[in-house]
Scaffold this active site. Sequence first.
Site, PDB file in Angstrom:
ATOM      1  N   LYS A 113       3.753  -2.298   7.226  1.00  0.00           N
ATOM      2  CA  LYS A 113       4.004  -1.027   6.549  1.00  0.00           C
ATOM      3  C   LYS A 113       4.085   0.137   7.535  1.00  0.00           C
ATOM      4  O   LYS A 113       3.630   0.064   8.671  1.00  0.00           O
ATOM      5  CB  LYS A 113       2.957  -0.790   5.461  1.00  0.00           C
ATOM      6  CG  LYS A 113       3.176  -1.732   4.273  1.00  0.00           C
ATOM      7  CD  LYS A 113       2.356  -1.401   3.060  1.00  0.00           C
ATOM      8  CE  LYS A 113       2.793  -2.299   1.888  1.00  0.00           C
ATOM      9  NZ  LYS A 113       1.985  -2.082   0.679  1.00  0.00           N
ATOM     10  N   ARG A 157      -1.420 -10.483   1.655  1.00  0.00           N
ATOM     11  CA  ARG A 157       0.031 -10.603   1.528  1.00  0.00           C
ATOM     12  C   ARG A 157       0.656 -10.303   2.887  1.00  0.00           C
ATOM     13  O   ARG A 157       0.397  -9.242   3.458  1.00  0.00           O
ATOM     14  CB  ARG A 157       0.538  -9.638   0.453  1.00  0.00           C
ATOM     15  CG  ARG A 157       2.007  -9.796   0.065  1.00  0.00           C
ATOM     16  CD  ARG A 157       2.328  -8.892  -1.123  1.00  0.00           C
ATOM     17  NE  ARG A 157       3.709  -9.065  -1.579  1.00  0.00           N
ATOM     18  CZ  ARG A 157       4.742  -8.381  -1.119  1.00  0.00           C
ATOM     19  NH1 ARG A 157       4.575  -7.454  -0.181  1.00  0.00           N
ATOM     20  NH2 ARG A 157       5.966  -8.595  -1.603  1.00  0.00           N
TER      21      ARG A 157
END
Length: 333
Positions: free
Chosen positions: A279, A314
């Site tokens: 991210k 994840r």
Amino acid sequence: MTLRFRPIIQADLKIPADAVPLHGGPLWFDRVEPLERGATHALMPARDLPSTLLDALSAPHLLPDLPKDRPAVMGVLNITPDSFSDGGKFIAPQDAIARAQAMGAKGADILDIGGESTRPGAALVPEAEEVARTAPVISALRAAGVSVPISIDTRKAAVAEAALSAGANMLNDVSAMTFDDAMAATAARSGAPICLMHAQGDPATMQNDPHYDNVLLDVYDYLAERVAAAQAAGIAKDRIIVDPGVGFGKTQAHNLTLIRGLSLFHTLGCPILLGVSRKRFIGNISGVERAEDRAFGSVSVALEGVRQGVQIIRAHDIEAHRQAFALWQAIHT
């Protein structure tokens, strides 16, 4: 004001006699931080918590077909042209199938398949198009003998229904069932585990000046409300997973606060999923521009999740995460 309690998780092999084992595993805590809006409190002994809360924190949280001695690694497969990290790479069915098989071979415990990007600024994908991207790939994987649990990453009940019919056995809804009112009935009827994630706003607008009074408590209260709504809809508590939604309507400061306070979410009584892989905030902090080059930073944050007892991580880079988890486990057990 309502008090919440954040367990201070420890991994040391020397465990005090008054320690509480976190979910029956090797992690433990003997102190908690009371959290209250507008006030600060000293740490308190864990054994002073109400018995119902102690029971919720010490009871095992296990999902079928997932590892019991370490966090599960959920492999990300975006069948989209515009996802932030790998958009367009796996839009062709044969490429998606090959990618899923490769992740399974590298040790992914779950495959999370999505046909709609939820990156900041992403546009809504029509329901039929999302089904066309995902259901055939899931069917092909099952036909090829892939037995790894498959999660469908969608906000739409019809997409979830098609995926379940094709062989998916888990739901991952970034809107926590607020985008499509029919999602709750789909989850309840199927009996499939469902992950409820916090997001402030829609993907198209969520990074437009996100604001919270207290990000940790605001996200906690939202997830508590969504867990209650799921139970009211007939979804069993032991089928619910929660995700604080790092990067979904949050600034970098919000993200870091949530990561530091992850252990608070154990008091919801559900397994925790952490999705931080590649991210933007990882790139900002580490100075790495390309998302696909952020594996090292992603693993670093994931290990903090492991330290705080997160049950599902994840990730895009399966092999890197599995190696890191194996070493962490060897050191701490």
